[in-house]
Structure formats: C-alpha cells, structure tokens
Scaffold this motif. Structure first.
Motif, PDB file in Angstrom:
ATOM      1  N   TRP A 155      -7.677  -0.739  -5.309  1.00  0.00           N
ATOM      2  CA  TRP A 155      -9.010  -0.536  -4.747  1.00  0.00           C
ATOM      3  C   TRP A 155      -9.951   0.118  -5.750  1.00  0.00           C
ATOM      4  CZ3 TRP A 155     -10.126  -2.912  -0.374  1.00  0.00           C
ATOM      5  CH2 TRP A 155      -9.071  -3.232   0.512  1.00  0.00           C
ATOM      6  N   TYR A 156     -11.159  -0.441  -5.855  1.00  0.00           N
ATOM      7  CA  TYR A 156     -12.215   0.120  -6.692  1.00  0.00           C
ATOM      8  C   TYR A 156     -13.542   0.019  -5.942  1.00  0.00           C
ATOM      9  CZ  TYR A 156      -8.984  -0.310 -10.674  1.00  0.00           C
ATOM     10  OH  TYR A 156      -7.911  -0.199 -11.514  1.00  0.00           O
ATOM     11  N   ASP A 157     -14.517   0.808  -6.400  1.00  0.00           N
ATOM     12  CA  ASP A 157     -15.891   0.668  -5.938  1.00  0.00           C
ATOM     13  C   ASP A 157     -16.632  -0.230  -6.931  1.00  0.00           C
ATOM     14  OD1 ASP A 157     -15.410   2.421  -3.816  1.00  0.00           O
ATOM     15  OD2 ASP A 157     -15.860   4.167  -5.075  1.00  0.00           O
ATOM     16  N   TRP A 158     -17.481  -1.109  -6.384  1.00  0.00           N
ATOM     17  CA  TRP A 158     -18.147  -2.106  -7.220  1.00  0.00           C
ATOM     18  C   TRP A 158     -19.659  -2.092  -6.977  1.00  0.00           C
ATOM     19  CZ3 TRP A 158     -14.964  -4.904 -10.472  1.00  0.00           C
ATOM     20  CH2 TRP A 158     -13.598  -4.859 -10.176  1.00  0.00           C
ATOM     21  N   LEU A 159     -20.392  -2.361  -8.035  1.00  0.00           N
ATOM     22  CA  LEU A 159     -21.843  -2.468  -7.973  1.00  0.00           C
ATOM     23  C   LEU A 159     -22.246  -3.742  -8.724  1.00  0.00           C
ATOM     24  CD1 LEU A 159     -24.536  -1.002  -7.201  1.00  0.00           C
ATOM     25  CD2 LEU A 159     -24.487  -0.007  -9.484  1.00  0.00           C
ATOM     26  N   TYR A 160     -23.019  -4.590  -8.075  1.00  0.00           N
ATOM     27  CA  TYR A 160     -23.408  -5.849  -8.706  1.00  0.00           C
ATOM     28  C   TYR A 160     -24.927  -5.960  -8.741  1.00  0.00           C
ATOM     29  CZ  TYR A 160     -23.952 -10.875  -9.522  1.00  0.00           C
ATOM     30  OH  TYR A 160     -24.313 -12.099 -10.026  1.00  0.00           O
ATOM     31  N   CYS A 161     -25.456  -6.225  -9.918  1.00  0.00           N
ATOM     32  CA  CYS A 161     -26.895  -6.358 -10.110  1.00  0.00           C
ATOM     33  C   CYS A 161     -27.204  -7.737 -10.695  1.00  0.00           C
ATOM     34  CB  CYS A 161     -27.423  -5.291 -11.067  1.00  0.00           C
ATOM     35  SG  CYS A 161     -27.059  -3.589 -10.595  1.00  0.00           S
ATOM     36  N   PRO A 162     -27.637  -8.697  -9.879  1.00  0.00           N
ATOM     37  CA  PRO A 162     -28.064  -9.995 -10.420  1.00  0.00           C
ATOM     38  C   PRO A 162     -29.327  -9.810 -11.263  1.00  0.00           C
ATOM     39  CG  PRO A 162     -27.710 -10.088  -8.033  1.00  0.00           C
ATOM     40  CD  PRO A 162     -27.748  -8.649  -8.410  1.00  0.00           C
ATOM     41  N   MET A 163     -29.292 -10.265 -12.504  1.00  0.00           N
ATOM     42  CA  MET A 163     -30.395 -10.009 -13.424  1.00  0.00           C
ATOM     43  C   MET A 163     -31.390 -11.161 -13.536  1.00  0.00           C
ATOM     44  SD  MET A 163     -30.268  -7.004 -14.855  1.00  0.00           S
ATOM     45  CE  MET A 163     -29.141  -5.618 -14.668  1.00  0.00           C
ATOM     46  N   TRP A 180     -22.940   0.733  -3.677  1.00  0.00           N
ATOM     47  CA  TRP A 180     -21.545   0.540  -4.079  1.00  0.00           C
ATOM     48  C   TRP A 180     -20.735   0.057  -2.873  1.00  0.00           C
ATOM     49  CZ3 TRP A 180     -19.779   1.333  -9.068  1.00  0.00           C
ATOM     50  CH2 TRP A 180     -20.646   2.012  -9.932  1.00  0.00           C
ATOM     51  N   VAL A 181     -19.820  -0.879  -3.123  1.00  0.00           N
ATOM     52  CA  VAL A 181     -18.939  -1.359  -2.055  1.00  0.00           C
ATOM     53  C   VAL A 181     -17.495  -1.312  -2.564  1.00  0.00           C
ATOM     54  CG1 VAL A 181     -20.668  -2.805  -0.972  1.00  0.00           C
ATOM     55  CG2 VAL A 181     -19.221  -3.769  -2.759  1.00  0.00           C
ATOM     56  N   LEU A 215     -25.231 -30.481 -17.923  1.00  0.00           N
ATOM     57  CA  LEU A 215     -25.067 -29.567 -16.794  1.00  0.00           C
ATOM     58  C   LEU A 215     -26.340 -29.459 -15.976  1.00  0.00           C
ATOM     59  CD1 LEU A 215     -23.138 -26.647 -18.554  1.00  0.00           C
ATOM     60  CD2 LEU A 215     -22.171 -28.489 -17.165  1.00  0.00           C
ATOM     61  N   THR A 216     -26.161 -29.247 -14.680  1.00  0.00           N
ATOM     62  CA  THR A 216     -27.299 -29.023 -13.784  1.00  0.00           C
ATOM     63  C   THR A 216     -26.988 -27.846 -12.868  1.00  0.00           C
ATOM     64  OG1 THR A 216     -26.409 -30.580 -12.154  1.00  0.00           O
ATOM     65  CG2 THR A 216     -27.946 -31.463 -13.805  1.00  0.00           C
ATOM     66  N   GLY A 217     -28.003 -27.395 -12.154  1.00  0.00           N
ATOM     67  CA  GLY A 217     -27.794 -26.311 -11.209  1.00  0.00           C
ATOM     68  C   GLY A 217     -28.298 -24.982 -11.734  1.00  0.00           C
ATOM     69  N   THR A 218     -28.360 -24.003 -10.837  1.00  0.00           N
ATOM     70  CA  THR A 218     -28.851 -22.671 -11.172  1.00  0.00           C
ATOM     71  C   THR A 218     -27.677 -21.702 -11.282  1.00  0.00           C
ATOM     72  OG1 THR A 218     -30.891 -23.107  -9.949  1.00  0.00           O
ATOM     73  CG2 THR A 218     -30.388 -20.809 -10.454  1.00  0.00           C
ATOM     74  N   TRP A 219     -27.668 -20.947 -12.357  1.00  0.00           N
ATOM     75  CA  TRP A 219     -26.624 -19.948 -12.601  1.00  0.00           C
ATOM     76  C   TRP A 219     -27.275 -18.574 -12.720  1.00  0.00           C
ATOM     77  CZ3 TRP A 219     -21.221 -20.864 -14.272  1.00  0.00           C
ATOM     78  CH2 TRP A 219     -20.821 -22.181 -14.034  1.00  0.00           C
ATOM     79  N   THR A 220     -26.496 -17.553 -12.407  1.00  0.00           N
ATOM     80  CA  THR A 220     -27.023 -16.188 -12.381  1.00  0.00           C
ATOM     81  C   THR A 220     -26.343 -15.333 -13.441  1.00  0.00           C
ATOM     82  OG1 THR A 220     -27.490 -16.326 -10.019  1.00  0.00           O
ATOM     83  CG2 THR A 220     -27.335 -14.116 -10.984  1.00  0.00           C
ATOM     84  N   ARG A 221     -27.177 -14.661 -14.235  1.00  0.00           N
ATOM     85  CA  ARG A 221     -26.679 -13.668 -15.201  1.00  0.00           C
ATOM     86  C   ARG A 221     -26.765 -12.302 -14.541  1.00  0.00           C
ATOM     87  NH1 ARG A 221     -29.464 -10.398 -18.499  1.00  0.00           N
ATOM     88  NH2 ARG A 221     -31.408 -11.537 -18.116  1.00  0.00           N
ATOM     89  N   GLY A 222     -25.713 -11.491 -14.652  1.00  0.00           N
ATOM     90  CA  GLY A 222     -25.730 -10.215 -13.957  1.00  0.00           C
ATOM     91  C   GLY A 222     -24.914  -9.123 -14.616  1.00  0.00           C
ATOM     92  N   LEU A 223     -25.010  -7.954 -14.015  1.00  0.00           N
ATOM     93  CA  LEU A 223     -24.246  -6.769 -14.418  1.00  0.00           C
ATOM     94  C   LEU A 223     -23.313  -6.393 -13.278  1.00  0.00           C
ATOM     95  CD1 LEU A 223     -23.609  -4.060 -15.935  1.00  0.00           C
ATOM     96  CD2 LEU A 223     -25.702  -3.142 -14.874  1.00  0.00           C
ATOM     97  N   LEU A 224     -22.046  -6.261 -13.590  1.00  0.00           N
ATOM     98  CA  LEU A 224     -21.043  -5.823 -12.623  1.00  0.00           C
ATOM     99  C   LEU A 224     -20.457  -4.503 -13.118  1.00  0.00           C
ATOM    100  CD1 LEU A 224     -19.271  -6.564 -10.073  1.00  0.00           C
ATOM    101  CD2 LEU A 224     -17.627  -7.529 -11.709  1.00  0.00           C
ATOM    102  N   VAL A 225     -20.314  -3.543 -12.214  1.00  0.00           N
ATOM    103  CA  VAL A 225     -19.765  -2.227 -12.580  1.00  0.00           C
ATOM    104  C   VAL A 225     -18.599  -1.912 -11.657  1.00  0.00           C
ATOM    105  CG1 VAL A 225     -20.278   0.189 -13.043  1.00  0.00           C
ATOM    106  CG2 VAL A 225     -22.107  -1.515 -13.200  1.00  0.00           C
TER     107      VAL A 225
END
Length: 416
Positions: free
Chosen positions: A278-286, A264-265, A298-308
């Motif tokens: 101010w909040y604490d955050w957690l990021y999980c790239p899926m 957490w950051v 469209l081109t390029g790489t995109w990331t699906r993730g979970l943010l808390v």
C-alpha cells in the motif's frame, strides 16, 4: 519444491512431471542454437545443473552435478564454444511470450551489479551498484523483464561497458569484445532492448523503470512507438502543464506542495512477499497531446503527467513521468509502476537460486552465454510455477481472498 501457499497443494508428482516436460521443451527450443550435438548436449547438462539444489553454481559444482571430472566442459561451453548468445536470447524471448504474452503487459527495465575481484572480467570497474548500495568493483548488467497477469520472466539483457573499457582497445581485445561494440549509456542499452522487442512484435503496452531511465531518448522512443510509460525522475525534475484549467510549473517536489492532502489516494501497488504493498498516490495530468505529433501512423490523444508515490510508513517520496492514453485511470498507472518490483525480485531469485552472478568467465561472450542460459532456466521454471499453481487451483478451488500467492522456494520460478 513448494510452488504455492499452505491453502493449496501442487503434488510432488505433478511438479516433477511439469518440470521434466518443461526441460524437454527448453532443450528442444535451444537445440538449433548450438549446431554441434556435443555442444547442445553440454548446454543441456548446464541447464539441468542450474535447476539443482547446489547453493552456488560454480564451474566445479556444475561439473560435479553433471558427472564431469572437472569444470573444463562447463567452462568451454561458456568461453570457447562458438554459439550465438543472442540467438539463445531470442529463444528465451519466444518462450516468455508463448507462456506469458499479453497485449497489456509491462516491460520493466533495470540494472543489477555482479561483484568481481580484479580488473580482467569484461566491463568490470569501480562503479555504483544498487546490489551493494555503494561504489565497488563490479560489472553492471541492464535487463528487461516481461510482466503480465500470467507471469513474468527476463526478456533481454546487455552488459554495460564503462568508458574506461570502450576507450581502451587493448582491454576490449583481451576480453574478446566484438569490434562493433561502442560505448552506450544504460538508457541507450534499455532503448535498444525495447527496440528489439518491438521488432519481434512482442505484445506489451507499457514500460516502467527507475530514474536512471526516465528522461531522454528512451522516453521519446516510447512515444513514437505508441507505448505508455511510468518512468522514475528526480525530485527536481521540471514539469510544465499546458492545461487551460490549472497551471503547474516547476520542480516535481514543489508542485506537490501546492496540492491539498485530500488529493492523495491510497492504492495497492500489487501483492508482495508480505501482502499488499500500500502507498499513497498523487497524479497530476500535465498536458493532452496528439499521438500524431510523434508518429505518422498513430492517432488519438495521450496525456503527459506527473505521478508521485508516498510511503505511508516513513513519508518517502518517489516521482514519475507518465505517458498514457487520455482517460487512463490512476489504478492502471499504479499497476504499471508496481510491476517494477518484479524485476528486483527476479534479480534476487536468479542470483540466489539460478546462479546469475556465479559466472566465472572473463570474456564478453562468456558473460552473455552464462546470463542467457540462466534466463532460459528462469523462464522455464516461471512457466512451471504458473502451470503448477493453475493445476492446484483446478484440483482444489479456493476463494479469491485465499488465491495462491506462491511462497519463495527452491526453483519457485522467480517469484515470491
């Protein structure tokens, strides 16, 4: 009118000059919408009364402020007059983009309730609204707000019709609902608004919304359009990672239990009425996916993730599904999620200062006429606030730590 804090001053003369110029510009922009001069003049007076100090913008109060003997002219503008509310919506959109346009802007989608008595007002039903925090008799409006580093204002709106309305032709006819209107969920209404913004080439890179809008057609439409998002989901939303280095499978609330405390950051979600939020955050790239899977252009790489997001005061958790270009830093996702607060603030200001919820008409057209005029008044004063604060900074430069934050005030243009 106070548009800045005690560390800087925009003079009354400066604010008045900016407001008068903004009013002239708004009237000129909307003039083609109304056709007949008498209707345009009535709309101009209506806009002026929305900017007044009357605590309620009822028909009688608007009439008194405009010097009319009764509310009939004001009511006629909203109900009987033939003019296109969607054309005025587009005027508002162009005004907002002209003043606040930014390729990195965020579109925030959310809803608000309009408390009503009786059953005749278009779309009224016993339904949940966060405005009251309960199920009550109300209308629900879905809105899109444009948020950039330059400012923010409402961009689009739609009146939600429950099935108790769309399944009852006589109710639709009595409220003068157009024949082509069918039942649409709130996410569908938001998706249509985003589609209109894309068609109009509105510059934006992100969309933010709460859990009502976080799963389904809206998410896929944004992927196909090449727009990033941070959309709320429920704690039991299922995530499945496709990464070679780590495997996360399960409900969001269960996944975060497997991660250490140091993951957490703490980051600020932006400046609020009481300082930094101010909040604490957690990021999980899926998973990393190719944009070409969703669009041939469209081109390029995109990331699906979970943010808390975790509230450090009480431990309250909020979950979000994210879609972003690969390598997007956490700070950007936090900024996008933090932009969602602007629409909540906008609802409060639009209701308290511009009479967003003071509409006394019952028809479909009356609701859209009233709300579109309020949106123009809001956008106009949002631009005035931005210009006044910029002028104050130019006249009296301040250290960055004491930059103008703008206390809430009469016609503060929809911000704190």
């Amino acid at each position: 009118m106070i548009l800045n804090d005690t560390n800087g001053t925009a003079s009354v003369e400066d604010v008045l000059a900016l407001t008068l110029e903004a009013l002239r510009d708004a009237k000129a922009r909307m003039r083609p919408v109304f056709g007949q001069e008498r209707i345009a003049a009535s709309a101009g007076r209506f806009l002026e009364t929305l900017l007044g100090n009357e605590p309620r913008k009822t028909g009688w109060m608007r009439a008194e402020a405009a010097g009319d003997p009764g509310p009939w002219r004001q009511q006629g503008l909203l109900g009987r007059a033939q003019w296109d509310a969607n054309a005025l919506r587009d005027v508002v959109r162009d005004h907002v983009v002209d003043h606040f346009g930014d390729p990195d802007a965020v579109l925030v989608v959310d809803e608000t309730g309009f408390l009503k008595k009786g059953a005749a007002s278009c779309g009224v039903s016993r339904q949940y609204t966060g405005s009251a925090g309960k199920i009550t008799n109300c209308q629900i409006g879905v809105f899109a707000t444009y948020v950039s580093s330059k400012g923010y204002a409402f961009l689009d709106r739609a009146l939600y019709l429950p099935k108790s309305w769309t399944d009852t032709p006589e109710r639709l006819a009595a409220a003068h609902v157009p024949d082509d209107i069918r039942f649409a969920t709130k996410p569908s209404l938001a998706t249509a608004m985003i589609g209109r913004a894309l068609a109009a080439e509105v510059p934006f890179a992100w969309v933010s919304g709460d859990s009502v809008y976080g799963v389904g057609d809206l998410e896929m439409a944004l992927r196909r359009a090449g727009k990033g998002f941070v959309l709320g989901v429920n704690a039991n939303h299922w995530f499945h990672s496709w990464r070679p280095d780590v495997m996360w499978v399960g409900e969001a609330r269960e996944i975060i239990k497997t991660l250490p405390d140091e993951a957490w950051v703490r980051r600020s979600a932006g400046h609020g009425t009481k300082g930094e939020r101010w909040y604490d955050w957690l990021y999980c790239p899926m998973a990393d996916l190719q944009a070409s899977e969703y669009s041939d252009t469209l081109t390029g790489t995109w990331t699906r993730g979970l943010l808390v997001r975790r509230n450090p005061a009480d431990g309250d958790l909020r979950y979000f599904t994210t879609w972003c270009p690969q390598g997007t830093p956490l700070e950007t996702l936090v900024r996008v999620e933090g932009a969602r607060w602007r629409i909540e603030e906008g609802f409060e200001t639009a209701k308290n200062e511009f009479g967003l919820d003071h509409n006394e008409t019952r028809s479909w057209h009356g609701w859209h006429h009233h709300v579109s005029l309020v949106m123009l008044a809001y956008a106009m004063m949002a631009a005035v606030r931005s210009q006044a604060n910029a002028l104050a900074l130019k006249k009296s430069p301040l250290p960055p730590s004491k930059s103008l934050s703008g206390g809430r005030s009469r016609k503060s243009a929809a911000s704190s």
